[in-house]
Design a protein around this motif. Structure first.
Motif: not given
Length: 340
Positions: A250-271
């Motif tokens: 869900g969410g276009a913003g979320y899907k863009v973040l899925a293309l990037l290196e997640p910051p510390p603490g965010e790796s479990d919350s983004v595909d």
């Protein structure tokens, strides 16, 4: 014989004055209007300040989204149907976030054009920006970069992934702000209200995120919409093979973040994905922030035919989209089928 004089009653004097003012207005209204327009066009906005304002607006809107959700006061209703027949939902969270974000930006930058997904124009003069610029922005973004106010368009998405918001799938929810100059996305902010993380990018200046170390274009992981997918699954499989890994989110913003290196603490919350594809109509407030964020990191977001999307004027974007970073975008486009 005494000279004769003309005496006007108070009413006559008033009528005479009004007629005179009317003549003056018709003579000079065009000149005044032109000069006011020129004055507005000559005003400039500081883009570093506008980035900081955008970050604050996204964060403040996110707080409203979270408060409404935690108070179980969504009061959801449909505001229409998508082309695919799905309900476009509206909640109190959308409206409260819009009011906060829209008024904060309008009060701080009254000369720029602001578009929001929602349309409540209630004026809130108490929404005042502190004018504080975060340290990481001061460190990475040069000051003194300005743009004519008339060339700036700000796109607000007060609550991206409303459908998922109503389903308690809050990891997909974001609030977003994008600044476009002459139709080109320059500044993008994507805030995640339920983790508190805010991603930002400024084209030519920097970002607080980065691309991952590796991507695949041979057998890419593709992320697509879970609620507005249309025929995207068959489209993706035709392009990359039937065994292609496809993630619905869900969410276009979320899907863009899925293309990037997640910051510390965010790796479990983004595909994680290698490419984001959408083949149906989409609104510009959904994608402008992501387009700017990717552009700041050397990525691209185009239509399925590789055309750049103009972020001025109408809100609807046709032609679908392909978003990538860290890969040969042209090579991806060449693998797509001709029809969507």
């Amino acid at each position: 014989m005494a000279p004769m004089g003309i005496r006007l009653s108070p009413l006559g004097v008033a009528v005479f004055c009004l007629l005179g003012l009317g003549v003056i207005y018709h003579l000079y209204a065009g000149v005044i209007s032109t000069r006011l327009a020129a004055l507005r066009g000559s005003r400039t906005v500081d883009l570093r300040e506008l980035l900081a304002l955008s970050v604050d607006a996204a964060v403040q809107g996110g707080k409203e989204v979270k408060i409404v959700h935690e108070g179980h006061a969504l009061e959801q209703r449909s505001k229409g149907k998508t082309k695919e027949g799905a309900d476009e939902l509206l909640t109190t969270g959308d409206l409260q976030s819009h009011k906060k974000m829209f008024n904060l930006i309008r009060n701080a930058a009254p000369d720029v054009t602001v578009y929001s997904e929602e349309h409540d124009n209630t004026v809130d003069k108490t929404a005042i920006w502190s004018r504080e610029i975060p340290a990481e922005i001061l460190e990475k973004v040069e000051g003194g970069r300005e743009a004519p106010a008339g060339s700036v368009t700000v796109w607000i998405d007060p609550l991206d992934a409303t459908q998922e918001y109503t389903e308690d799938l809050v990891k997909y929810v974001t609030t977003m702000v994008c600044v476009a100059v002459d139709g080109k996305p320059i500044i993008g902010v994507i805030h995640k209200p339920f983790t508190g993380f805010t991603a930002w990018g400024f084209v030519g200046q920097g970002s607080n995120l980065r691309p991952r170390s590796s991507y695949s274009v041979v057998a890419p992981k593709v992320i697509v919409s879970r609620s507005h997918s249309g025929k995207v699954r068959s489209f993706v499989q035709e392009a990359f093979g039937n065994s292609t890994s496809i993630t619905e989110a869900g969410g276009a913003g979320y899907k863009v973040l899925a293309l990037l290196e997640p910051p510390p603490g965010e790796s479990d919350s983004v595909d994680q994905a290698d490419v984001y594809i959408h083949i149906t109509l989409i609104k510009k407030w959904d994608i402008c922030a992501g387009a700017a964020l990717l552009a700041a990191l050397g990525g691209q977001m185009t239509t399925l035919k590789g055309e750049h999307i103009d972020y001025s004027g109408t809100a609807l974007s046709k032609g679908g989209l392909v978003a990538s970073v860290g890969v040969d975008h042209k090579a991806l486009l060449e693998r797509l089928p001709n029809g969507a």
